[in-house]
Design a protein around this motif. Structure first.
Motif, PDB file in Angstrom:
ATOM      1  N   ASP A 199       9.649  -6.509   0.660  1.00  0.00           N
ATOM      2  CA  ASP A 199       8.714  -7.599   0.890  1.00  0.00           C
ATOM      3  C   ASP A 199       7.369  -7.402   0.201  1.00  0.00           C
ATOM      4  O   ASP A 199       6.632  -8.366  -0.024  1.00  0.00           O
ATOM      5  CB  ASP A 199       8.509  -7.835   2.391  1.00  0.00           C
ATOM      6  CG  ASP A 199       8.297  -6.556   3.175  1.00  0.00           C
ATOM      7  OD1 ASP A 199       8.597  -5.482   2.645  1.00  0.00           O
ATOM      8  OD2 ASP A 199       7.841  -6.639   4.321  1.00  0.00           O
ATOM      9  N   PHE A 200       7.016  -6.169  -0.162  1.00  0.00           N
ATOM     10  CA  PHE A 200       5.787  -5.899  -0.903  1.00  0.00           C
ATOM     11  C   PHE A 200       6.074  -5.414  -2.322  1.00  0.00           C
ATOM     12  O   PHE A 200       5.183  -4.903  -2.986  1.00  0.00           O
ATOM     13  CB  PHE A 200       4.940  -4.860  -0.163  1.00  0.00           C
ATOM     14  CG  PHE A 200       4.284  -5.386   1.074  1.00  0.00           C
ATOM     15  CD1 PHE A 200       3.091  -6.094   1.007  1.00  0.00           C
ATOM     16  CD2 PHE A 200       4.882  -5.210   2.312  1.00  0.00           C
ATOM     17  CE1 PHE A 200       2.489  -6.592   2.152  1.00  0.00           C
ATOM     18  CE2 PHE A 200       4.290  -5.699   3.468  1.00  0.00           C
ATOM     19  CZ  PHE A 200       3.085  -6.399   3.385  1.00  0.00           C
ATOM     20  N   GLY A 201       7.315  -5.578  -2.767  1.00  0.00           N
ATOM     21  CA  GLY A 201       7.686  -5.125  -4.104  1.00  0.00           C
ATOM     22  C   GLY A 201       7.919  -3.644  -4.191  1.00  0.00           C
ATOM     23  O   GLY A 201       7.924  -3.066  -5.283  1.00  0.00           O
ATOM     24  N   LEU A 208      -4.511   2.276  -8.832  1.00  0.00           N
ATOM     25  CA  LEU A 208      -4.408   1.629 -10.138  1.00  0.00           C
ATOM     26  C   LEU A 208      -5.761   1.293 -10.744  1.00  0.00           C
ATOM     27  O   LEU A 208      -5.837   0.854 -11.887  1.00  0.00           O
ATOM     28  CB  LEU A 208      -3.577   0.340 -10.014  1.00  0.00           C
ATOM     29  CG  LEU A 208      -2.099   0.547  -9.682  1.00  0.00           C
ATOM     30  CD1 LEU A 208      -1.439  -0.776  -9.328  1.00  0.00           C
ATOM     31  CD2 LEU A 208      -1.374   1.212 -10.838  1.00  0.00           C
ATOM     32  N   GLY A 209      -6.852   1.484  -9.989  1.00  0.00           N
ATOM     33  CA  GLY A 209      -8.177   1.204 -10.508  1.00  0.00           C
ATOM     34  C   GLY A 209      -8.705  -0.149 -10.059  1.00  0.00           C
ATOM     35  O   GLY A 209      -7.988  -0.970  -9.475  1.00  0.00           O
ATOM     36  N   GLU A 210      -9.962  -0.379 -10.340  1.00  0.00           N
ATOM     37  CA  GLU A 210     -10.659  -1.595  -9.910  1.00  0.00           C
ATOM     38  C   GLU A 210     -10.067  -2.860 -10.518  1.00  0.00           C
ATOM     39  O   GLU A 210     -10.154  -3.939  -9.936  1.00  0.00           O
ATOM     40  CB  GLU A 210     -12.137  -1.497 -10.291  1.00  0.00           C
ATOM     41  CG  GLU A 210     -12.921  -0.472  -9.501  1.00  0.00           C
ATOM     42  CD  GLU A 210     -13.378  -1.001  -8.153  1.00  0.00           C
ATOM     43  OE1 GLU A 210     -13.155  -2.187  -7.880  1.00  0.00           O
ATOM     44  OE2 GLU A 210     -13.939  -0.219  -7.377  1.00  0.00           O
ATOM     45  N   SER A 211      -9.453  -2.743 -11.691  1.00  0.00           N
ATOM     46  CA  SER A 211      -8.985  -3.946 -12.393  1.00  0.00           C
ATOM     47  C   SER A 211      -7.707  -4.527 -11.796  1.00  0.00           C
ATOM     48  O   SER A 211      -7.369  -5.674 -12.066  1.00  0.00           O
ATOM     49  CB  SER A 211      -8.762  -3.631 -13.872  1.00  0.00           C
ATOM     50  OG  SER A 211      -7.765  -2.632 -14.033  1.00  0.00           O
ATOM     51  N   ILE A 212      -6.983  -3.735 -11.002  1.00  0.00           N
ATOM     52  CA  ILE A 212      -5.731  -4.222 -10.411  1.00  0.00           C
ATOM     53  C   ILE A 212      -5.869  -4.173  -8.895  1.00  0.00           C
ATOM     54  O   ILE A 212      -5.769  -3.109  -8.287  1.00  0.00           O
ATOM     55  CB  ILE A 212      -4.521  -3.385 -10.873  1.00  0.00           C
ATOM     56  CG1 ILE A 212      -4.392  -3.429 -12.398  1.00  0.00           C
ATOM     57  CG2 ILE A 212      -3.240  -3.908 -10.221  1.00  0.00           C
ATOM     58  CD1 ILE A 212      -3.247  -2.614 -12.943  1.00  0.00           C
ATOM     59  N   LYS A 213      -6.127  -5.317  -8.285  1.00  0.00           N
ATOM     60  CA  LYS A 213      -6.320  -5.390  -6.846  1.00  0.00           C
ATOM     61  C   LYS A 213      -5.297  -6.300  -6.172  1.00  0.00           C
ATOM     62  O   LYS A 213      -5.519  -6.793  -5.078  1.00  0.00           O
ATOM     63  CB  LYS A 213      -7.732  -5.871  -6.525  1.00  0.00           C
ATOM     64  CG  LYS A 213      -8.816  -4.885  -6.934  1.00  0.00           C
ATOM     65  CD  LYS A 213     -10.189  -5.340  -6.479  1.00  0.00           C
ATOM     66  CE  LYS A 213     -11.258  -4.315  -6.831  1.00  0.00           C
ATOM     67  NZ  LYS A 213     -12.609  -4.748  -6.392  1.00  0.00           N
ATOM     68  N   GLU A 214      -4.170  -6.534  -6.860  1.00  0.00           N
ATOM     69  CA  GLU A 214      -3.128  -7.368  -6.269  1.00  0.00           C
ATOM     70  C   GLU A 214      -2.626  -6.748  -4.967  1.00  0.00           C
ATOM     71  O   GLU A 214      -2.438  -5.539  -4.863  1.00  0.00           O
ATOM     72  CB  GLU A 214      -1.948  -7.538  -7.236  1.00  0.00           C
ATOM     73  CG  GLU A 214      -2.211  -8.489  -8.386  1.00  0.00           C
ATOM     74  CD  GLU A 214      -2.870  -7.801  -9.572  1.00  0.00           C
ATOM     75  OE1 GLU A 214      -3.301  -6.650  -9.394  1.00  0.00           O
ATOM     76  OE2 GLU A 214      -2.964  -8.425 -10.648  1.00  0.00           O
ATOM     77  N   THR A 215      -2.392  -7.583  -3.961  1.00  0.00           N
ATOM     78  CA  THR A 215      -1.859  -7.099  -2.688  1.00  0.00           C
ATOM     79  C   THR A 215      -0.450  -6.559  -2.861  1.00  0.00           C
ATOM     80  O   THR A 215      -0.097  -5.527  -2.288  1.00  0.00           O
ATOM     81  CB  THR A 215      -1.859  -8.228  -1.648  1.00  0.00           C
ATOM     82  OG1 THR A 215      -3.202  -8.653  -1.443  1.00  0.00           O
ATOM     83  CG2 THR A 215      -1.268  -7.760  -0.332  1.00  0.00           C
ATOM     84  N   LYS A 216       0.355  -7.259  -3.672  1.00  0.00           N
ATOM     85  CA  LYS A 216       1.727  -6.838  -3.920  1.00  0.00           C
ATOM     86  C   LYS A 216       1.909  -6.525  -5.404  1.00  0.00           C
ATOM     87  O   LYS A 216       1.653  -7.377  -6.249  1.00  0.00           O
ATOM     88  CB  LYS A 216       2.716  -7.931  -3.509  1.00  0.00           C
ATOM     89  CG  LYS A 216       2.633  -8.348  -2.052  1.00  0.00           C
ATOM     90  CD  LYS A 216       3.621  -9.473  -1.754  1.00  0.00           C
ATOM     91  CE  LYS A 216       3.517  -9.922  -0.309  1.00  0.00           C
ATOM     92  NZ  LYS A 216       4.485 -11.008   0.010  1.00  0.00           N
ATOM     93  N   VAL A 217       2.334  -5.305  -5.684  1.00  0.00           N
ATOM     94  CA  VAL A 217       2.654  -4.930  -7.062  1.00  0.00           C
ATOM     95  C   VAL A 217       4.164  -4.739  -7.105  1.00  0.00           C
ATOM     96  O   VAL A 217       4.697  -3.732  -6.674  1.00  0.00           O
ATOM     97  CB  VAL A 217       1.927  -3.629  -7.467  1.00  0.00           C
ATOM     98  CG1 VAL A 217       2.318  -3.211  -8.874  1.00  0.00           C
ATOM     99  CG2 VAL A 217       0.418  -3.801  -7.351  1.00  0.00           C
ATOM    100  N   TRP A 263       2.792  -2.226  -1.754  1.00  0.00           N
ATOM    101  CA  TRP A 263       1.583  -2.772  -1.131  1.00  0.00           C
ATOM    102  C   TRP A 263       0.348  -2.083  -1.695  1.00  0.00           C
ATOM    103  O   TRP A 263       0.264  -0.863  -1.738  1.00  0.00           O
ATOM    104  CB  TRP A 263       1.661  -2.582   0.380  1.00  0.00           C
ATOM    105  CG  TRP A 263       0.606  -3.335   1.148  1.00  0.00           C
ATOM    106  CD1 TRP A 263       0.013  -4.517   0.795  1.00  0.00           C
ATOM    107  CD2 TRP A 263       0.038  -2.963   2.410  1.00  0.00           C
ATOM    108  NE1 TRP A 263      -0.892  -4.890   1.755  1.00  0.00           N
ATOM    109  CE2 TRP A 263      -0.907  -3.971   2.754  1.00  0.00           C
ATOM    110  CE3 TRP A 263       0.231  -1.876   3.264  1.00  0.00           C
ATOM    111  CZ2 TRP A 263      -1.654  -3.919   3.935  1.00  0.00           C
ATOM    112  CZ3 TRP A 263      -0.510  -1.827   4.444  1.00  0.00           C
ATOM    113  CH2 TRP A 263      -1.432  -2.840   4.777  1.00  0.00           C
ATOM    114  N   ASN A 264      -0.652  -2.907  -2.113  1.00  0.00           N
ATOM    115  CA  ASN A 264      -1.826  -2.361  -2.785  1.00  0.00           C
ATOM    116  C   ASN A 264      -3.114  -3.023  -2.312  1.00  0.00           C
ATOM    117  O   ASN A 264      -4.130  -2.968  -2.998  1.00  0.00           O
ATOM    118  CB  ASN A 264      -1.672  -2.528  -4.302  1.00  0.00           C
ATOM    119  CG  ASN A 264      -2.732  -1.803  -5.092  1.00  0.00           C
ATOM    120  OD1 ASN A 264      -2.984  -0.625  -4.875  1.00  0.00           O
ATOM    121  ND2 ASN A 264      -3.369  -2.501  -6.017  1.00  0.00           N
ATOM    122  N   GLN A 265      -3.106  -3.604  -1.133  1.00  0.00           N
ATOM    123  CA  GLN A 265      -4.263  -4.368  -0.658  1.00  0.00           C
ATOM    124  C   GLN A 265      -5.539  -3.532  -0.588  1.00  0.00           C
ATOM    125  O   GLN A 265      -6.638  -4.027  -0.821  1.00  0.00           O
ATOM    126  CB  GLN A 265      -3.964  -4.963   0.716  1.00  0.00           C
ATOM    127  CG  GLN A 265      -5.095  -5.816   1.271  1.00  0.00           C
ATOM    128  CD  GLN A 265      -4.710  -6.471   2.585  1.00  0.00           C
ATOM    129  OE1 GLN A 265      -3.556  -6.428   3.004  1.00  0.00           O
ATOM    130  NE2 GLN A 265      -5.679  -7.100   3.228  1.00  0.00           N
TER     131      GLN A 265
END
Length: 362
Positions: free
Chosen positions: A148-150, A204-213, A196-198
């Motif tokens: 569900d979160f990839g 992944l750093g500041e540039s990638i803030k997607e909740t689901k990767v 999950w990356n919320q």
């Protein structure tokens, strides 16, 4: 038998200081502990003779018998428990699992479900919160369970009941008993993550803030040195790095990312890149021996037998005698143990809201 210390939540109370854990096992040949794994679903003790017992959460068991023997004919090599599942790796390379995402009450052989028959010998297995990851002898990584979160790195499904190939040429898989994210390390020492990356728990750093990767993404700006281990909490991750430039007694360092209250950096803000955890409690000749992440608490064991903890402590799972939250690492007083010279035999394990400290006896 081995000495096992326990603290945190048990079925009836909060244990805020380390106490001796008495294993309810009448078989004298099954007293030497090889491994402990625990989460919300169950707690498993694996013994040196390849047998195991489990304390199942009553919510997931119709049996009144607790603990109960694990009914697997093959010798068990490793046990791993997630929030809603558990898996067993045998010496023959098979993985038997059960849980909400697999089969609630009985173990099934999930390695036999891999489509490629030449890829069914399993080298390692790890349970996350609701998924299970397999590393085959051919260095291929598979995922089974919730997506569900990839966290299985596919975009089209929410859940699978058969292992799905995630990546080839994998040397190690890292996850955690309460996490919905995962890291894969390839043979070139390149690190990839998904899930999950919320709170930035993939680093992944500041540039990638997607909740689901939901696809494997390479982690950049990894600290220099050899990656020894990565453990994942629910909202944070901790990486153990060994300095390869020192030939004798290489020094180890911890780096974390994710939810500010749990990552041990002493900050309330989320950290989106792996950042060193400062441990002023460590002396010059002290080193990190072992560490573990639970849902939201963390423990570190040093070569000078210091126990250090930080994070959530609602149930006394840090073992420091109270239930106060700890933003920065603190030293935890240990009772006198029968320490010996084999430092690598000592281990700690953080369950969902409890903790174990144990040593192997040879």
């Amino acid at each position: 038998m081995n000495e096992v210390l326990f603290f945190g939540k048990n079925q009836t109370e909060k244990i805020t200081k380390p106490i001796q854990f008495e294993i309810e096992n009448e078989n004298e040949n099954e007293k030497q502990i090889k491994q402990i794994s625990s989460s919300y679903f169950s707690t498993i003790f694996l013994f040196e003779n390849g047998k195991g017992i489990e304390y199942l959460n009553p919510e997931f068991s119709n049996s009144k018998q607790n603990p109960q023997k694990i009914q697997i004919e093959e010798n068990i090599q490793k046990v791993t428990v997630g929030y809603l599942n558990e898996a067993i790796l045998t010496k023959e390379g098979n993985v038997f699992a059960k849980g909400i995402d697999i089969n609630k009450t009985e173990f099934i052989n999930i390695s036999s479900l891999i489509e490629d028959e030449n890829d069914r010998i399993i080298q390692d297995v790890i349970c996350s919160s609701r998924s299970i990851y397999l590393l085959t002898s051919n260095q291929n990584a598979y995922g089974i369970g919730f997506n569900d979160f990839g966290q299985i790195a596919v975009q089209s499904i929410q859940k699978t009941q058969k292992p799905i190939l995630m990546m080839k040429n994998v040397s190690k898989i890292f996850s955690g008993n309460s996490s919905t994210h995962v890291f894969l390390l390839n043979s070139n020492q390149e690190l990839f993550g998904c899930g999950w990356n919320q709170y930035g728990q993939l680093g992944l750093g500041e540039s990638i803030k997607e909740t689901k990767v939901n696809k494997l993404t390479q982690i950049q700006n990894i600290p220099k040195g050899k990656i020894i281990d990565i453990q994942c909490g629910n909202m944070h991750s901790i990486m153990l790095i060994e300095n390869e430039n020192q030939n004798q007694n290489p020094k180890r360092y911890l780096y974390s990312c994710g939810y500010g209250s749990f990552n041990g950096l002493g900050e309330t803000e989320n950290t989106y890149q792996f950042t060193e955890i400062k441990l002023p409690l460590l002396s010059e000749n002290d080193n990190i021996l072992d560490f573990s992440c639970g849902y939201s608490h963390n423990l570190i064991l040093t070569s000078n037998f210091q126990l250090i903890g930080f994070g959530d402590n609602d149930y006394g799972q840090l073992g420091n005698g109270n239930t106060n939250f700890q933003f920065i690492p603190i030293q935890i007083e240990l009772p006198e143990l029968r320490f010996n010279d084999y430092l690598s035999n000592y281990h700690i394990f953080c369950g969902f809201n409890n903790s174990f400290l144990y040593y192997l006896k040879f």
